[in-house]
Enzyme design. Structure first.
Site, PDB file in Angstrom:
ATOM      1  N   ALA A 171       2.682 -48.777  15.182  1.00 39.02           N
ATOM      2  CA  ALA A 171       3.642 -48.054  14.348  1.00 39.02           C
ATOM      3  C   ALA A 171       2.911 -47.411  13.175  1.00 39.02           C
ATOM      4  CB  ALA A 171       4.767 -48.972  13.912  1.00 39.02           C
ATOM      5  N   SER A 172       3.444 -47.517  11.958  1.00 35.58           N
ATOM      6  CA  SER A 172       2.858 -46.786  10.834  1.00 35.58           C
ATOM      7  C   SER A 172       1.504 -47.305  10.390  1.00 35.58           C
ATOM      8  CB  SER A 172       3.816 -46.789   9.645  1.00 35.58           C
ATOM      9  OG  SER A 172       4.862 -45.873   9.850  1.00 35.58           O
ATOM     10  N   ALA A 173       1.088 -48.471  10.866  1.00 33.24           N
ATOM     11  CA  ALA A 173      -0.281 -48.912  10.585  1.00 33.24           C
ATOM     12  C   ALA A 173      -1.289 -47.939  11.183  1.00 33.24           C
ATOM     13  CB  ALA A 173      -0.506 -50.318  11.120  1.00 33.24           C
TER      14      ALA A 173
END
Length: 388
Positions: free
Chosen positions: A65-67
């Site tokens: 995801a946003s990582a």
């Protein structure tokens, strides 16, 4: 109680205990946690199930995801380190079409620091647009900032990766995913991907239960965000659901396209090794000079986030400690990134640490930060601090 596999040096035993506690309390399905210190792996643990059929293995990977934004930021800062990109140069210097709509003076560091205001896309992008790529860059070039660039900041939920990725493409001839694979993942031997993970299977994602969601929404620091999630007129809603026109399960389609803000995949061992190499040498490879690593964690924006409606702090593409999006107490020099899947990874220059946690039970919060990773971070920090 799931069996925990892997290695953990005795001096970091508290990290293993915290990891076991997460499973013992029924908080996990499957997960991995890894820590590097002074360029060497000191924790590499995994356990639970990747799916109903498969156990979590050492090489299991999951959606980040946003990582994924941390991978994109690493690629951008590597190009800064090599003198190819200038943080203060206007994005339009590398991408002339971006100058439209009053964006001609936006420097690269404002994009990395979530200050550009380019957070929404209208009309919304389809999955075909995402896979084709050109339509995304055209939409971003035509976009208008949601606020006066540089005067405020707000999380570029989807647009940060595309904006930086287009700049990387313009200066290297490679997509940001291919550049990352060639210049970062290959030299370090990382099982990390921006985009399709090389035909590898991903661990099944399991959303939080209603009770867990209610627990997450009870956090008073996230009251503004929780209201924004339910408000179609909010910048959060417009920059996420309102900027995409996807049908079915969007998470199932994301790994098939290079979506550099949220479509990466990998494991904790790879993420911890990456962050360790940003601040020090790992098996002969150091990605950034010390002065460039310092620039990566220099505060670009801090305070009320116009999109997330809570306090956030950002460096150059990385989240910084402070506010509800950063879980646990750690060094003030740390920098990293979270993901809605529960992923969290960071570097701590004060203690020469690279840390990462990758689960497949999604967090009850919008970006990482729940109690599972909080206790892992705090255990890591205590162990590292005792070692000086």
């Amino acid at each position: 109680m799931s069996e925990i596999h892997g290695v953990c040096e005795p001096r970091f035993g508290a990290v293993r205990e915290a990891f076991e506690r997460n499973f013992g309390e029924g908080r996990e399905l499957g997960a991995s946690v890894a820590v590097y210190q002074r360029g060497r792996a000191v924790v590499d643990l995994w356990g639970g199930r990747a799916s109903q059929a498969d156990e979590w293995r050492q090489d299991t990977i999951a959606l980040l995801a946003s990582a994924t934004k941390g991978l994109v930021a690493a690629a951008a800062m590597l190009l800064v380190d090599r003198g190819v990109l200038d943080l203060d140069a206007p994005v339009a210097e590398y991408w002339p079409e971006f100058a439209a709509g009053g964006k001609e003076r936006i420097p690269l560091r404002w994009v990395l620091g979530h200050r550009s205001g380019v957070v929404t896309v209208n009309p919304p992008l389809t999955l075909a647009d995402l896979e084709q790529g050109g339509a995304v860059s055209e939409a971003l070039a035509a976009a208008r900032p949601a606020w006066r660039p540089g005067r405020a900041h707000g999380y570029h939920c989807l647009t940060m990766g595309w904006l930086v990725g287009e700049v990387v493409q313009r200066v290297t001839g490679l997509s940001v995913g291919r550049y990352f694979a060639k210049e970062i993942a290959a030299p370090l031997g990382l099982d990390l991907y921006i985009g399709p993970p090389g035909g590898k299977d991903l661990a099944d994602l399991v959303p939080p239960t209603e009770a867990q969601l209610l627990q997450g929404r009870a956090n008073p620091e996230l009251a503004g965000l929780n209201r924004a999630i339910c408000d179609p007129a909010s910048l959060f809603h417009r920059s996420t659901f309102g900027s995409l026109a996807l049908t079915g399960n969007p998470l199932a389609g994301m790994p098939q396209a290079e979506i550099p803000s949220c479509g990466g995949a990998g494991n904790a061992a790879g993420l911890a090794r990456l962050y360790a190499a940003l601040i020090g040498e790992v098996d002969g490879v150091r990605l950034l000079r010390p002065e460039t690593a310092d620039r990566a964690r220099t505060v670009e924006a801090a305070g009320m986030d116009l999109v997330l409606r809570c306090h956030t702090a950002y460096g150059r593409g990385f989240m910084l400690p402070g506010g509800p999006m950063w879980p646990g107490d750690c060094s003030p020099t740390a920098f990293g990134h979270a993901g809605v899947t529960g992923v969290f990874a960071y570097a701590d220059p004060d203690h020469d640490l690279g840390f990462a946690y990758v689960p497949n039970r999604m967090t009850e919060l919008i970006e990482g930060g729940d109690d599972r990773v909080r206790r892992l971070i705090e255990a890591t920090h205590r162990c590292a601090a005792r070692q000086g």
